[in-house]
Design a protein around this motif. Structure first.
Motif, PDB file in Angstrom:
ATOM      1  N   VAL A   8      -8.164   0.239  22.524  1.00  0.00           N
ATOM      2  CA  VAL A   8      -8.415  -1.412  22.578  1.00  0.00           C
ATOM      3  C   VAL A   8      -9.149  -1.572  21.438  1.00  0.00           C
ATOM      4  CG1 VAL A   8      -9.507  -3.390  23.782  1.00  0.00           C
ATOM      5  CG2 VAL A   8      -8.383  -1.661  25.179  1.00  0.00           C
ATOM      6  N   THR A   9      -8.302  -2.210  20.364  1.00  0.00           N
ATOM      7  CA  THR A   9      -8.826  -2.389  19.072  1.00  0.00           C
ATOM      8  C   THR A   9      -9.194  -3.899  18.896  1.00  0.00           C
ATOM      9  OG1 THR A   9      -6.652  -2.688  18.109  1.00  0.00           O
ATOM     10  CG2 THR A   9      -7.642  -0.355  18.196  1.00  0.00           C
ATOM     11  N   ASP A  10      -9.284  -4.660  19.879  1.00  0.00           N
ATOM     12  CA  ASP A  10      -9.442  -6.002  19.677  1.00  0.00           C
ATOM     13  C   ASP A  10     -10.626  -6.270  19.221  1.00  0.00           C
ATOM     14  OD1 ASP A  10      -6.841  -6.665  20.762  1.00  0.00           O
ATOM     15  OD2 ASP A  10      -7.699  -6.953  22.877  1.00  0.00           O
ATOM     16  N   SER A  11     -11.712  -5.653  19.400  1.00  0.00           N
ATOM     17  CA  SER A  11     -13.042  -5.795  19.067  1.00  0.00           C
ATOM     18  C   SER A  11     -13.466  -5.371  17.527  1.00  0.00           C
ATOM     19  CB  SER A  11     -14.274  -5.273  19.844  1.00  0.00           C
ATOM     20  OG  SER A  11     -14.035  -3.739  19.926  1.00  0.00           O
ATOM     21  N   PHE A  12     -12.351  -4.690  16.860  1.00  0.00           N
ATOM     22  CA  PHE A  12     -12.638  -4.284  15.470  1.00  0.00           C
ATOM     23  C   PHE A  12     -11.134  -4.463  14.803  1.00  0.00           C
ATOM     24  CE2 PHE A  12     -12.058  -0.689  18.134  1.00  0.00           C
ATOM     25  CZ  PHE A  12     -11.031   0.112  17.320  1.00  0.00           C
ATOM     26  N   GLN A  13     -10.559  -5.672  14.975  1.00  0.00           N
ATOM     27  CA  GLN A  13      -9.419  -5.894  14.230  1.00  0.00           C
ATOM     28  C   GLN A  13      -9.168  -5.480  12.712  1.00  0.00           C
ATOM     29  OE1 GLN A  13      -8.257  -9.564  15.583  1.00  0.00           O
ATOM     30  NE2 GLN A  13      -6.817  -8.783  17.341  1.00  0.00           N
ATOM     31  N   GLY A  14     -10.421  -6.092  12.001  1.00  0.00           N
ATOM     32  CA  GLY A  14     -10.436  -5.957  10.633  1.00  0.00           C
ATOM     33  C   GLY A  14     -10.636  -4.366  10.303  1.00  0.00           C
ATOM     34  N   VAL A  15     -11.370  -3.615  10.959  1.00  0.00           N
ATOM     35  CA  VAL A  15     -11.423  -2.376  10.678  1.00  0.00           C
ATOM     36  C   VAL A  15     -10.018  -1.447  11.159  1.00  0.00           C
ATOM     37  CG1 VAL A  15     -12.838  -0.240  11.257  1.00  0.00           C
ATOM     38  CG2 VAL A  15     -13.983  -2.312  11.210  1.00  0.00           C
ATOM     39  N   PHE A  16      -9.491  -1.843  12.076  1.00  0.00           N
ATOM     40  CA  PHE A  16      -8.242  -1.343  12.426  1.00  0.00           C
ATOM     41  C   PHE A  16      -7.170  -1.768  11.471  1.00  0.00           C
ATOM     42  CE2 PHE A  16      -4.070  -1.794  14.760  1.00  0.00           C
ATOM     43  CZ  PHE A  16      -4.074  -0.410  15.103  1.00  0.00           C
ATOM     44  N   PHE A  17      -7.266  -2.773  10.800  1.00  0.00           N
ATOM     45  CA  PHE A  17      -6.395  -3.372   9.758  1.00  0.00           C
ATOM     46  C   PHE A  17      -6.470  -2.236   8.623  1.00  0.00           C
ATOM     47  CE2 PHE A  17      -4.650  -5.467   6.191  1.00  0.00           C
ATOM     48  CZ  PHE A  17      -3.639  -6.023   6.649  1.00  0.00           C
ATOM     49  N   PHE A  18      -7.642  -2.052   8.209  1.00  0.00           N
ATOM     50  CA  PHE A  18      -8.151  -1.225   6.872  1.00  0.00           C
ATOM     51  C   PHE A  18      -7.490   0.369   7.665  1.00  0.00           C
ATOM     52  CE2 PHE A  18     -10.906   2.052   5.320  1.00  0.00           C
ATOM     53  CZ  PHE A  18     -10.771   1.860   4.026  1.00  0.00           C
ATOM     54  N   LEU A  19      -7.857   0.782   8.721  1.00  0.00           N
ATOM     55  CA  LEU A  19      -7.382   2.113   9.054  1.00  0.00           C
ATOM     56  C   LEU A  19      -5.821   1.996   9.003  1.00  0.00           C
ATOM     57  CD1 LEU A  19      -9.687   2.658  12.218  1.00  0.00           C
ATOM     58  CD2 LEU A  19      -9.990   3.792   9.780  1.00  0.00           C
ATOM     59  N   VAL A  20      -5.152   1.247   9.323  1.00  0.00           N
ATOM     60  CA  VAL A  20      -3.753   1.341   9.370  1.00  0.00           C
ATOM     61  C   VAL A  20      -3.180   1.380   8.147  1.00  0.00           C
ATOM     62  CG1 VAL A  20      -1.404   0.170   9.922  1.00  0.00           C
ATOM     63  CG2 VAL A  20      -3.410   0.019  11.676  1.00  0.00           C
ATOM     64  N   CYS A  46      -4.954   2.707   5.490  1.00  0.00           N
ATOM     65  CA  CYS A  46      -5.100   4.132   5.227  1.00  0.00           C
ATOM     66  C   CYS A  46      -4.132   5.012   5.503  1.00  0.00           C
ATOM     67  CB  CYS A  46      -6.386   4.519   5.645  1.00  0.00           C
ATOM     68  SG  CYS A  46      -7.842   3.817   4.751  1.00  0.00           S
ATOM     69  N   ILE A  47      -3.627   4.743   6.735  1.00  0.00           N
ATOM     70  CA  ILE A  47      -2.530   5.619   7.316  1.00  0.00           C
ATOM     71  C   ILE A  47      -1.122   5.226   6.573  1.00  0.00           C
ATOM     72  CG2 ILE A  47      -0.824   5.910   9.290  1.00  0.00           C
ATOM     73  CD1 ILE A  47      -2.904   5.231  11.118  1.00  0.00           C
ATOM     74  N   ALA A  48      -1.009   4.182   6.073  1.00  0.00           N
ATOM     75  CA  ALA A  48       0.214   3.806   5.192  1.00  0.00           C
ATOM     76  C   ALA A  48       0.146   4.648   3.875  1.00  0.00           C
ATOM     77  CB  ALA A  48       0.438   2.248   4.978  1.00  0.00           C
ATOM     78  N   CYS A  49      -1.166   4.641   3.371  1.00  0.00           N
ATOM     79  CA  CYS A  49      -1.360   5.368   2.128  1.00  0.00           C
ATOM     80  C   CYS A  49      -0.912   6.770   2.352  1.00  0.00           C
ATOM     81  CB  CYS A  49      -2.900   5.122   1.832  1.00  0.00           C
ATOM     82  SG  CYS A  49      -3.205   5.891   0.151  1.00  0.00           S
ATOM     83  N   PHE A  50      -1.544   7.219   3.530  1.00  0.00           N
ATOM     84  CA  PHE A  50      -1.402   8.703   3.429  1.00  0.00           C
ATOM     85  C   PHE A  50       0.083   9.142   3.566  1.00  0.00           C
ATOM     86  CE2 PHE A  50      -6.011   8.815   4.440  1.00  0.00           C
ATOM     87  CZ  PHE A  50      -6.462   9.337   3.371  1.00  0.00           C
ATOM     88  N   LEU A  51       0.724   8.261   4.573  1.00  0.00           N
ATOM     89  CA  LEU A  51       2.162   8.583   4.738  1.00  0.00           C
ATOM     90  C   LEU A  51       3.075   8.211   3.541  1.00  0.00           C
ATOM     91  CD1 LEU A  51       2.829   6.649   8.276  1.00  0.00           C
ATOM     92  CD2 LEU A  51       2.988   9.466   7.630  1.00  0.00           C
ATOM     93  N   VAL A  74       0.786  -1.213   0.100  1.00  0.00           N
ATOM     94  CA  VAL A  74      -0.047  -0.058   0.005  1.00  0.00           C
ATOM     95  C   VAL A  74       0.827   1.315  -0.214  1.00  0.00           C
ATOM     96  CG1 VAL A  74      -1.820   1.425   1.223  1.00  0.00           C
ATOM     97  CG2 VAL A  74      -2.140  -1.019   1.114  1.00  0.00           C
ATOM     98  N   SER A  75       1.831   1.338   0.842  1.00  0.00           N
ATOM     99  CA  SER A  75       2.807   2.479   0.790  1.00  0.00           C
ATOM    100  C   SER A  75       3.524   2.612  -0.485  1.00  0.00           C
ATOM    101  CB  SER A  75       3.752   2.368   2.207  1.00  0.00           C
ATOM    102  OG  SER A  75       4.692   1.200   1.933  1.00  0.00           O
ATOM    103  N   GLN A  76       3.948   1.561  -1.057  1.00  0.00           N
ATOM    104  CA  GLN A  76       4.543   1.735  -2.329  1.00  0.00           C
ATOM    105  C   GLN A  76       3.735   2.066  -3.406  1.00  0.00           C
ATOM    106  OE1 GLN A  76       8.265   0.902  -3.121  1.00  0.00           O
ATOM    107  NE2 GLN A  76       7.948   1.933  -1.063  1.00  0.00           N
TER     108      GLN A  76
END
Length: 431
Positions: free
Chosen positions: A125-137, A139-144, A78-80
């Motif tokens: 605590v992101t344990d209850s939404f790990q899939g969403v958290f993965f997607f958000l990370v 997105c952060i990779a993309c913006f960085l 994603v970052s590349q």
């Protein structure tokens, strides 16, 4: 460019190019270095696990789930992709965008924002939404990656106005990013073995690094006469193919380049592409043969990956770049191409190293062979990249051609890394 009576006092401007060089590689190496933190965040949540307990480990490497196994490669891809897309866009529309120094300021602020977001995530605590958290990370990779691309293109536009050693500062800074990231991660682990607290310290230091860069950069813009003079006065820089559009210009560069230039660039593409296939996405999954995931040996459980896969690899890469800049041998383009192709033989060696989880392939190479592989592989990466970048300008004659070839080198290297990084996922699922 020789500037009488104006000097880089205290080498502040030189240091800025170092820091900005480091920041351009942050999407590639910095965040992935927090390997233990990410493995904890994406660990399997069994019925007996208390989500709010920060002392729980990331789990045994053999039992890594899809999110854990896929994260390093997905993050790098994603970052590349974002880097290459926005390098092309920024370069194509550079004439209509704000000046390079203003673009860098905006990109630095964006980088700071997303580092602060990472610090905030450490306390959630992101344990209850790990899939969403993965997607958000992702997105952060993309913006960085976008911020990194803007900084990279703007830096290369700006550095042409400075002496040649400032260009070297950028390249060395890029190589130092992996070393700095690994050292921060090792420091974090030595302070605490709790992944969440370690992540907080790690991203906190990263945020501080970005803040320092912004502060020094803004200080230079306002107070360094050397910086102000160079950015505002550029009588010797020619605009290459100014009357032509960007993409036709790139195509004309490729067609007009000599055979020697094409061989150097081809070698560079092979070297960068080969490295991107396994590093850092696949190799960050390689663990010590003594690892159980249940505590025990601190070296095997916590220090092996940051020390061997990241620190040793980055140091060897840096040594290779420095040595190539001094030796500049071999200077035969065909021999360099042959070495670059031969270097691809490391790929199956890493495939049979102790990367976990694995289902299909056996492990043939454990700690000692893996360390030897990574030393040679990383050193050759830095050496060959630096050698190719150094030799390519010697195959052309005019300043206009050198400027054009520089553009081709940057785009070719980043594109090779972005495309070949997709293969890292194939490696992960192949084992």
């Amino acid at each position: 460019m020789n500037i009488p009576n104006i000097k880089d006092k205290y080498y502040i401007t030189y240091g800025i190019f170092y820091l900005l060089g480091i920041l351009t590689f942050i999407p590639n190496y910095f965040l992935i270095n927090a390997n233990r933190y990410w493995m904890f965040k994406f660990r399997f949540m069994g019925s007996q696990t208390e989500p709010e307990d920060p002392n729980i480990g990331p789990g045994p490497p053999k039992e890594r789930n899809v999110l854990q196994a896929s994260f390093p490669a997905c993050y790098y891809i994603v970052s590349q992709l974002s880097v290459i897309i926005f390098i092309l866009l920024t370069a194509a529309f550079s004439k209509t965008l704000p000046p390079p120094d203003k673009r860098i300021s905006a990109a630095l602020l964006c980088t700071l924002v997303f580092y602060v977001v990472n610090v905030i995530f450490c306390n959630l605590v992101t344990d209850s939404f790990q899939g969403v958290f993965f997607f958000l990370v992702m997105c952060i990779a993309c913006f960085l990656g976008v911020s990194s691309a803007v900084i990279l293109v703007s830096l290369f536009e700006m550095v042409r106005k400075f002496p040649v050693q400032y260009y070297s500062a950028i390249l060395t800074g890029q190589a130092l990013c992996g070393v700095v990231s690994a050292l921060i991660q090792i420091l974090t682990i030595s302070v605490t073995d709790v992944p969440v607290y370690g992540g907080f310290i790690f991203f906190g230091i990263g945020t501080l690094l970005v803040l320092v860069t912004i502060a020094v950069y803004w200080y230079s813009k306002r107070n360094s006469q050397y910086f102000i003079y160079n950015v505002g006065n550029d009588p010797n820089v020619e605009v290459t193919f100014a009357h032509r559009k960007f993409f036709p210009r790139i195509w004309s560069i490729i067609r007009a380049s000599s055979t020697s230039t094409k061989m150097c660039v081809s070698s560079l593409i092979i070297v960068v592409g080969t490295t991107a296939i396994v590093y850092p996405g696949f190799m960050s999954l390689v663990v010590s043969q003594e690892t159980t995931g249940k505590g025990g040996d601190p070296w095997a459980e916590m220090y092996f990956v940051p020390v061997i896969t990241f620190l040793i690899a980055s140091l060897c890469d840096l040594c290779g770049r420095v040595l190539a800049g001094k030796v500049r041998q071999p200077d035969n383009q065909l021999l360099i191409l042959a070495i670059a192709v031969a270097r691809m033989s490391f790929l199956p060696l890493f495939l049979f190293s102790n990367a976990l989880p694995r289902v299909n392939l056996p492990v043939l190479f454990f700690d000692v062979p893996y360390i030897l592989f990574i030393i040679i592989f990383s050193f050759s990466n830095g050496y060959l990249i630096s050698l190719c970048v150094t030799l390519v300008p010697t195959t052309v004659h005019t300043e206009e051609e050198k400027s054009s070839v520089t553009i081709m080198i940057v785009i070719s290297a980043v594109l090779a890394g972005a495309v070949c990084s997709f293969l890292s996922l194939l490696f992960i699922y192949a084992i």
